[in-house]
Motif scaffolding. Structure first.
Motif, PDB file in Angstrom:
ATOM      1  N   GLU A 218       0.881  -1.459   0.169  1.00 51.85           N
ATOM      2  CA  GLU A 218       0.080  -0.197  -0.025  1.00 51.85           C
ATOM      3  C   GLU A 218       0.344   1.428  -0.187  1.00 51.85           C
ATOM      4  N   GLU A 219       2.177   1.242   0.845  1.00 51.37           N
ATOM      5  CA  GLU A 219       2.873   2.436   0.787  1.00 51.37           C
ATOM      6  C   GLU A 219       3.415   2.639  -0.678  1.00 51.37           C
ATOM      7  N   LEU A 220       3.161   2.058  -1.684  1.00 51.89           N
ATOM      8  CA  LEU A 220       3.795   2.024  -2.438  1.00 51.89           C
ATOM      9  C   LEU A 220       2.762   3.475  -3.628  1.00 51.89           C
ATOM     10  N   ILE A 221       1.568   2.444  -3.479  1.00 48.58           N
ATOM     11  CA  ILE A 221       0.226   2.908  -4.218  1.00 48.58           C
ATOM     12  C   ILE A 221       0.042   4.527  -3.465  1.00 48.58           C
ATOM     13  N   ILE A 222       0.219   5.741  -4.439  1.00 50.59           N
ATOM     14  CA  ILE A 222      -0.485   6.908  -4.238  1.00 50.59           C
ATOM     15  C   ILE A 222      -1.829   7.127  -4.422  1.00 50.59           C
ATOM     16  N   LYS A 223      -1.921   7.734  -4.135  1.00 49.61           N
ATOM     17  CA  LYS A 223      -3.538   8.609  -5.147  1.00 49.61           C
ATOM     18  C   LYS A 223      -3.562  10.112  -5.321  1.00 49.61           C
ATOM     19  N   LEU A 224      -3.633  10.406  -6.246  1.00 52.87           N
ATOM     20  CA  LEU A 224      -3.263  11.836  -6.998  1.00 52.87           C
ATOM     21  C   LEU A 224      -4.590  12.967  -6.197  1.00 52.87           C
ATOM     22  N   LYS A 225      -4.640  14.074  -6.294  1.00 55.07           N
ATOM     23  CA  LYS A 225      -5.821  14.608  -5.831  1.00 55.07           C
ATOM     24  C   LYS A 225      -5.777  15.258  -7.377  1.00 55.07           C
ATOM     25  N   ALA A 226      -4.909  15.069  -8.373  1.00 60.65           N
ATOM     26  CA  ALA A 226      -4.957  15.558 -10.237  1.00 60.65           C
ATOM     27  C   ALA A 226      -4.084  14.910 -10.693  1.00 60.65           C
ATOM     28  N   GLU A 231       1.436  17.232  -8.551  1.00 62.31           N
ATOM     29  CA  GLU A 231       0.952  16.280  -7.593  1.00 62.31           C
ATOM     30  C   GLU A 231       1.937  14.746  -7.640  1.00 62.31           C
ATOM     31  N   ALA A 232       2.559  14.950  -8.918  1.00 66.60           N
ATOM     32  CA  ALA A 232       3.276  13.507  -9.258  1.00 66.60           C
ATOM     33  C   ALA A 232       5.359  13.744  -8.514  1.00 66.60           C
ATOM     34  N   GLU A 233       5.110  15.358  -8.834  1.00 66.13           N
ATOM     35  CA  GLU A 233       6.257  15.353  -7.929  1.00 66.13           C
ATOM     36  C   GLU A 233       6.829  14.979  -6.442  1.00 66.13           C
ATOM     37  N   ASN A 234       5.520  15.415  -6.103  1.00 64.40           N
ATOM     38  CA  ASN A 234       5.093  15.131  -4.851  1.00 64.40           C
ATOM     39  C   ASN A 234       5.422  14.056  -4.349  1.00 64.40           C
ATOM     40  N   ALA A 235       4.469  13.573  -4.757  1.00 64.03           N
ATOM     41  CA  ALA A 235       4.542  11.729  -4.955  1.00 64.03           C
ATOM     42  C   ALA A 235       5.919  11.625  -4.611  1.00 64.03           C
ATOM     43  N   THR A 236       6.344  11.643  -5.606  1.00 62.70           N
ATOM     44  CA  THR A 236       7.638  10.901  -5.965  1.00 62.70           C
ATOM     45  C   THR A 236       8.675  10.808  -5.117  1.00 62.70           C
ATOM     46  N   ASN A 237       8.796  12.981  -4.154  1.00 60.77           N
ATOM     47  CA  ASN A 237       9.771  12.801  -3.188  1.00 60.77           C
ATOM     48  C   ASN A 237       9.397  11.265  -2.555  1.00 60.77           C
ATOM     49  N   LYS A 238       7.511  11.503  -1.713  1.00 62.23           N
ATOM     50  CA  LYS A 238       7.402  10.454  -1.171  1.00 62.23           C
ATOM     51  C   LYS A 238       7.847   9.149  -1.137  1.00 62.23           C
ATOM     52  N   ALA A 251       3.434   5.114 -14.280  1.00 61.35           N
ATOM     53  CA  ALA A 251       2.423   6.689 -13.904  1.00 61.35           C
ATOM     54  C   ALA A 251       1.667   6.387 -14.743  1.00 61.35           C
ATOM     55  N   PRO A 252      -0.117   6.238 -14.929  1.00 63.55           N
ATOM     56  CA  PRO A 252      -1.161   6.519 -15.938  1.00 63.55           C
ATOM     57  C   PRO A 252      -1.187   8.246 -16.473  1.00 63.55           C
ATOM     58  N   GLY A 253      -0.077   8.478 -16.921  1.00 63.19           N
ATOM     59  CA  GLY A 253      -0.113   9.587 -17.437  1.00 63.19           C
ATOM     60  C   GLY A 253       1.112   9.599 -17.785  1.00 63.19           C
ATOM     61  N   ASP A 254       1.751  10.622 -18.592  1.00 67.63           N
ATOM     62  CA  ASP A 254       3.559  11.054 -19.729  1.00 67.63           C
ATOM     63  C   ASP A 254       3.499  12.505 -18.419  1.00 67.63           C
ATOM     64  N   ILE A 255       2.730  13.010 -18.037  1.00 68.64           N
ATOM     65  CA  ILE A 255       3.019  13.935 -17.679  1.00 68.64           C
ATOM     66  C   ILE A 255       4.226  13.406 -16.610  1.00 68.64           C
ATOM     67  N   LEU A 256       2.879  12.205 -15.721  1.00 69.80           N
ATOM     68  CA  LEU A 256       3.201  12.141 -14.400  1.00 69.80           C
ATOM     69  C   LEU A 256       4.372  11.400 -14.406  1.00 69.80           C
ATOM     70  N   GLY A 257       4.438  10.373 -15.136  1.00 65.92           N
ATOM     71  CA  GLY A 257       6.014   9.664 -15.773  1.00 65.92           C
ATOM     72  C   GLY A 257       6.998  11.204 -15.799  1.00 65.92           C
ATOM     73  N   CYS A 263      12.169  15.016 -11.012  1.00 65.96           N
ATOM     74  CA  CYS A 263      12.523  14.596  -9.031  1.00 65.96           C
ATOM     75  C   CYS A 263      13.702  13.753  -9.444  1.00 65.96           C
ATOM     76  N   ALA A 264      13.611  12.190  -9.818  1.00 65.52           N
ATOM     77  CA  ALA A 264      14.581  11.962  -9.096  1.00 65.52           C
ATOM     78  C   ALA A 264      15.836  12.225  -9.554  1.00 65.52           C
ATOM     79  N   LYS A 265      16.192  12.979 -11.403  1.00 68.22           N
ATOM     80  CA  LYS A 265      17.180  12.958 -11.141  1.00 68.22           C
ATOM     81  C   LYS A 265      17.883  14.560 -10.556  1.00 68.22           C
ATOM     82  N   LYS A 266      16.631  14.969 -10.008  1.00 71.35           N
ATOM     83  CA  LYS A 266      17.168  16.264  -9.267  1.00 71.35           C
ATOM     84  C   LYS A 266      18.208  15.265  -7.476  1.00 71.35           C
TER      85      LYS A 266
END
Length: 342
Positions: A218-226, A231-238, A251-257, A263-266
């Protein structure tokens, strides 16, 4: 400033000494009027600056030659391509398209639905707002015998036409690909309610993990508000802050990927060696990001054309087609550098 006087068919009739009914039929290329008269009427109409009063015609028929399109946004490349497909089919048939955006707000969707209805659209194509769970506001189209097609984000229980992809299978394929590249802790970003396309993609993700005997964490599944970059950046950091961070992400959308990769590269996390990422939609941005984003294809333009063609077919026929769902099965995994380990 000189006031513009609108030219009517009565003015053309006076000039040519013909009946108004003859002018009206000639402008519509009616078979009862000779070719010579049609040419003369059209030439005179053009010279006089006549333009047909579509509004008056629509009020008489109680319908406009307009298809209403209600979408969450027009900024996403997938939805832009969907609009393109709708317009190609509509324009070919002589229909106009009016586009409205709900901005993923249920409240706004309800208001815009009423506006489209009040404007007497001939048919409506809709992709639901993220917040929408109750779809009763669309019933007025059904009660008025106005063709209604839901596309991509569709309600399960509303008895009308639906144009979709197999979201479950697409989610399954995306996750299976990451497993094939050696990932064992695969994170997933999801969104929406249990009725949404994201829920179906999540089901595919879970079943692919189960089939490979990998745990559902469950800790690997994050529900986004939008579905947004932030939103994806916050989730990736978490996710990367976990004691045992994931080694893969669907990531079920390319902008999320794209957001996850940047985020990972940073943070100095190597993609794909330490975090393999796959997106969804094959948006143009997936080619630009470094490394290029692996993704799932989504036939947006074809889905748009299919949606418009359903509307047009039902408008031509006095007998409505039986309600059915058109499912595009030809989604495929496009493997690029962001997930290619083998």
């Amino acid at each position: 400033m000189k006031e513009h006087i609108e030219v009517t068919i009565y003015d053309i009739a006076d000039k040519l000494n013909l009946a108004t009914s003859t002018i009206s039929r000639a402008l519509k290329d009616h078979h009862s009027i000779s070719k010579k008269t049609i040419e003369k009427v059209k030439k005179t109409a053009k010279e006089m600056g006549y333009r047909p009063n579509n509004l008056a015609a629509s009020l008489r028929s109680k319908k406009t030659k307009t298809i209403g399109v209600l979408l969450p946004t027009i900024t996403q490349p997938f939805l832009s391509s969907l609009i393109s497909g709708i317009e190609i089919a509509a324009q070919k048939a002589g229909y106009n398209v009016v586009i409205m955006q709900s901005h993923d707000s249920y409240e706004q969707e309800v208001i815009l639905t009423q506006s489209l209805y009040n404007n007497r659209v001939s048919g409506i194509i809709c992709s639901l707002a993220m917040e929408t769970q109750n779809t009763s506001h669309f019933q007025l189209f059904m009660d008025n015998n106005t063709p209604l097609v839901f596309v991509d984000r569709v309600p399960k229980a509303f008895n009308t036409f639906r144009v979709v992809i197999d979201n479950y299978m697409a989610g399954y394929k995306a996750t299976q690909h990451l497993i094939s590249q050696g990932c064992t802790r695969i994170a997933h970003l999801t969104a929406g309610s249990e009725f949404s396309i994201y829920y179906e993609r999540k089901k595919g993700y879970i079943d692919a993990l189960k089939e490979a005997n990998l745990p559902i964490e469950e800790e690997l599944i994050i529900k986004l508000k939008a579905i947004t970059y932030e939103e994806a950046e916050n989730a990736t950091n978490k996710l990367l802050d976990l004691k045992r961070p994931p080694d893969g992400m669907f990531a079920p959308g390319d902008i999320l990927g794209v957001s996850a990769i940047q985020c990972a590269k940073k943070r100095g996390v190597k993609v794909p060696e330490e975090l393999a990422v796959i997106g969804f939609n094959n948006d143009p941005i997936s080619h630009i990001i470094d490394p290029n984003l692996s993704t799932i294809t989504h036939p947006a333009e074809k889905m748009g054309q299919a949606s418009a063609e359903i509307i047009l077919k039902n408008l031509k026929s006095s007998k409505r087609d039986e309600v059915k769902e058109i499912t595009f099965l030809n989604t495929e995994v496009l493997v690029r550098e962001s997930s290619k380990r083998n």
